[in-house]
Design an enzyme around this catalytic site. Structure first.
Site, short mmCIF file in Angstrom:
data_model
loop_
_atom_site.label_atom_id
_atom_site.label_comp_id
_atom_site.label_asym_id
_atom_site.label_seq_id
_atom_site.Cartn_x
_atom_site.Cartn_y
_atom_site.Cartn_z
N GLY A 1 0.79 -1.25 -0.01
CA GLY A 1 0.02 0.05 -0.01
C GLY A 1 0.92 1.29 0.19
CB ALA A 2 4.39 1.72 -1.12
CG ASN A 3 -0.76 3.89 -4.34
OD1 ASN A 3 -0.96 2.91 -3.98
ND2 ASN A 3 -1.64 4.73 -4.38
CB SER A 4 -1.97 7.12 -1.48
OG SER A 4 -2.69 5.87 -1.02
N GLY A 5 -0.82 7.82 1.29
CA GLY A 5 -0.98 7.76 2.84
C GLY A 5 0.10 7.09 3.52
CG LEU A 6 -0.75 5.62 7.50
CD1 LEU A 6 -1.56 4.58 8.15
CD2 LEU A 6 -0.29 6.53 8.37
N GLY A 7 1.74 4.40 3.63
CA GLY A 7 2.70 3.46 3.10
C GLY A 7 3.59 4.57 2.17
CB SER B 1 -6.70 0.13 13.59
OG SER B 1 -7.84 1.13 13.76
CE1 TYR C 1 -9.59 -0.73 8.60
CE2 TYR C 1 -10.57 0.09 10.85
CZ TYR C 1 -9.51 0.20 9.92
OH TYR C 1 -8.42 0.70 9.86
#
Length: 324
Positions: free
Chosen positions: A30-36, A163, A188
């Protein structure tokens, strides 16, 4: 985990305190946005080679170019590698892991960061509820398939991002796919509890096997990312995507707990790293408490056995004593 078993932390720990990471290989989902994206940027900024694992390759390449431009380091672009993976598809996870191991027989850190948040009920290609499939099963399988490469690494670690919501979760062993009753937020919460149970059970088994690999958990507090706007609908989207968003911290701050878990020499296997501020919503990273449900060794073993069955991935790690 007892307070006496933690390493400390907090005290203003920030990305500037990340040790030199030259020569180390990181895999960040998940490295293209946000925390990643924030995690990949910080690691590359300290000299690490980062494999950006993304569902959309075009966006991943744009993210890598953005990181390289922001770092203003001529060698940064060569240290960033973009690879596509749909974590919801277990067949794709197996193919991805095989190719990654062929190209990188030694890995140092896997950051299980990617996730989906409160979408309408959707099933994965293998028929699993999407949040459980992406947030837990995909990462479970990926970790098992890369474990040999990690064991060959330098100070190797698996960091699984959970989380605060894990504290509200329960595992619906009799209705994992939500066929009887599906509520987006409840499922979730279930997936985040599954992350916590997995990270803790992995720690127990690695420690019992005297493996060099450490398993740590992290959570970002309350952080503004695309997760709150891209998945949920209705009230959840209004609440998390708009009304509460001004209270959230930046991804660069929210990523600090997982960066601490991935790089801090004092961090120890089995720790759960989160913000040290009020309610653990924001602040500097420090060891925090897992919910009792996440430390339930029997539940951890049950989820582990079920996850091996559903993914077909066997870690080759024996059950550990409850006290581990």
């Amino acid at each position: 985990m007892k307070p006496s078993e933690t390493t400390g932390g907090g005290a203003g720990w920030n990305a500037g305190r990340i040790p030199d990471q030259r020569g180390r290989v990181f895999v960040v989902t998940g490295a293209n946005s946000g925390l990643g994206l924030a995690t990949a940027r910080a690691l590359a900024g300290r000299g690490g080679r980062v494999v950006l694992v993304v569902r959309d390759e075009r966006r991943g390449r744009e993210a890598a170019a953005r990181i390289a431009a922001e770092l203003a380091d001529p060698g940064a672009r060569e240290r960033l590698e973009v690879r596509r993976l749909d974590l919801a598809d277990l067949d794709a996870v197996r193919t991805f892991a095989g190719r990654l191991r062929a190209d990188h027989p030694r890995l140092d850190v896997l950051v299980n960061n990617a996730g989906v948040f409160a979408p309408p009920r959707t099933l994965s290609p293998q028929g699993h509820e999407l949040q459980f499939a992406v947030n837990h099963l995909g990462h479970f399988a990926l970790t098992g398939l890369l474990l040999d490469a990690l064991a060959a690494g330098r100070d190797p670690r698996v960091v699984t991002v959970s989380s605060l919501n894990h504290r509200k979760g329960r595992i619906r062993f009799d209705d994992l796919d939500g066929a009887r009753h599906y509520a987006p937020m409840a499922f979730y919460d279930q997936s985040k509890l599954a992350n916590a149970l997995f990270g803790r059970e992995l720690h127990r088994r690695l420690a019992a096997a005297a493996s060099p690999v450490r398993s740590l958990l992290a959570h970002p507090g309350y952080t503004a990312t695309a997760l709150q706007t891209s998945g949920p609908t209705g009230l959840a989207r209004l609440l998390f995507g708009r009304l509460l968003r001004p209270l959230a911290q930046r991804p660069a701050d929210g990523a600090l707990p997982q960066l601490y878990a991935a790089t801090e020499p004092a961090a120890r296997g089995g720790e759960f790293i989160g913000p040290d501020g009020r309610g653990e919503l924001r602040g500097a990273p420090t060891p925090v408490r897992l919910a009792p449900t996440a430390q339930d060794a029997a539940a951890g073993r049950r989820l582990w056995a079920l996850s091996e069955e559903l993914t077909g991935v066997r870690f080759g790690l024996a059950e550990a004593p409850d006290a581990a």
